[in-house]
Design an enzyme around this catalytic site. Structure first.
Site, PDB file in Angstrom:
ATOM      1  N   HIS A 120     -24.182 -35.330   7.374  1.00 48.13           N
ATOM      2  CA  HIS A 120     -25.198 -35.851   6.461  1.00 48.13           C
ATOM      3  C   HIS A 120     -24.703 -36.158   5.051  1.00 48.13           C
ATOM      4  O   HIS A 120     -25.501 -36.613   4.222  1.00 48.13           O
ATOM      5  CB  HIS A 120     -26.383 -34.877   6.400  1.00 48.13           C
ATOM      6  N   HIS A 121     -23.429 -35.898   4.754  1.00 53.24           N
ATOM      7  CA  HIS A 121     -22.904 -36.255   3.434  1.00 53.24           C
ATOM      8  C   HIS A 121     -22.304 -37.665   3.406  1.00 53.24           C
ATOM      9  O   HIS A 121     -21.999 -38.178   2.326  1.00 53.24           O
ATOM     10  CB  HIS A 121     -21.839 -35.256   2.974  1.00 53.24           C
ATOM     11  N   ALA A 122     -22.125 -38.276   4.563  1.00 53.32           N
ATOM     12  CA  ALA A 122     -21.571 -39.630   4.607  1.00 53.32           C
ATOM     13  C   ALA A 122     -22.623 -40.621   4.117  1.00 53.32           C
ATOM     14  O   ALA A 122     -23.752 -40.656   4.615  1.00 53.32           O
ATOM     15  CB  ALA A 122     -21.134 -39.980   6.021  1.00 53.32           C
ATOM     16  N   ASP A 163     -27.569 -35.403   1.290  1.00 52.04           N
ATOM     17  CA  ASP A 163     -27.547 -36.445   0.256  1.00 52.04           C
ATOM     18  C   ASP A 163     -27.196 -37.816   0.808  1.00 52.04           C
ATOM     19  O   ASP A 163     -27.745 -38.841   0.383  1.00 52.04           O
ATOM     20  CB  ASP A 163     -26.605 -36.055  -0.881  1.00 52.04           C
TER      21      ASP A 163
END
Length: 304
Positions: A120-122, A163
């Protein structure tokens, strides 16, 4: 019947000695699931690597080409924190393919779990925080492109804020992003999703579950999705070295049951992804991740 599980042997790749990402947890997880009878052969599905056009639905085409062609600049890979190799690029594509397959199975059977995913940070233009491609974002875009769904809800209970997912879907009314995470943790700069709940350090089972019950009901009423993607990271665990929260094994199980049961009761297809979990004890970490699959399997059988 057992809950459908998506797994690929290439989820595990070789990293440099003492690398801080616990890559072998994926192998430990599937071995534990098989030993416990939670992954019978007829319930395990192997995905194909995601085609480039899927990846480009959520990511910049130049970034996709740099990763898949092994030409990404050193600075880009430093932000990701993983060495760029052909095996890593294939692994990232397999993980995305796994989440798409889990979603397709969920649409058909109500519930499915990937043994990887939750990157989920990509973001659209680049990866970060051990995340190469945002598998949930790609899966949503691919299913929309195929006409399988119109709307989606992301329930992200990894200890770190989602993010990248929030950034990709900023301003998109068709996708509702909900992240409940430790506020004073990575990333330092949060992205505004549709609903973000930052938790205090040291929060334990009781307080965490009380907040989740309240938030989950409100989010499910607001979103009205065609499908739910559930990021079940185990890094809120008290023994996780990157977490800063204090959930127990029982707390994680109760958390997973709250989410999955709420979705099943509402008839919402739910695709579960693994998310974060960081421990030097790979066997213990694999068992901790298996809490999701055991809970999903029990609820799936009860609903059949």
């Amino acid at each position: 019947m057992a809950v459908p599980i998506v797994h690929h042997p290439d989820y595990t790749v070789q990293l440099p000695h003492r690398h801080r990402f616990p890559m072998n947890k994926y192998r430990a997880l599937i071995e534990h699931l098989r030993a416990e009878g939670l992954a019978p052969p007829d319930a395990v599905f192997e995905p194909e690597p995601a085609p480039l056009w899927w990846l480009e639905l959520a990511h910049d085409s130049d970034y996709v080409a740099d990763i898949c062609g092994q030409t990404a600049p050193a600075e880009v890979m430093r932000r990701i924190g993983l060495p760029l190799t052909p095996a890593l690029a294939r692994r990232a594509r397999c993980a995305v393919g796994g989440t798409v397959m889990a979603a397709q199975l969920a649409l058909h059977r109500g519930l499915a779990c990937n043994t990887a995913g939750g990157s989920h940070h990509a973001r659209h233009h680049a990866g970060a925080g051990f995340c190469v491609f945002n598998d949930v974002a790609v899966a949503i875009r691919a299913l929309q492109a195929q006409g399988r769904i119109a709307t989606a809800l992301v329930i992200d209970l990894d200890v770190h804020q989602g993010d990248g997912t929030a950034e990709i879907f900023r301003g998109d009314a068709a996708v509702f992003t909900f992240s409940m995470h430790c506020e004073k943790n990575f990333p330092v700069r949060k992205e505004a999703g549709d609903r973000d709940v930052g938790l205090d350090e040291g929060l334990g089972d009781s307080g965490y579950l009380d907040i989740l019950r309240r938030e989950l009901d409100a989010v499910l009423k607001a979103a009205r999705p065609d499908i739910v993607f559930y990021n079940a990271g185990v890094d809120p665990h008290a023994e996780d070295r990157l977490g800063k929260l204090c959930l127990s094994d029982a707390g994680l199980a109760a958390r997973d049951e709250l989410v999955i049961a709420a979705c099943l009761e509402r008839g919402l297809p739910t695709a579960c992804v693994l998310g974060g979990g960081y421990s030097a004890d790979i066997v213990a970490l694999g068992r901790r991740h298996a809490i999701l699959h055991a809970t999903a399997d029990r609820l799936f059988r009860a609903s059949d």
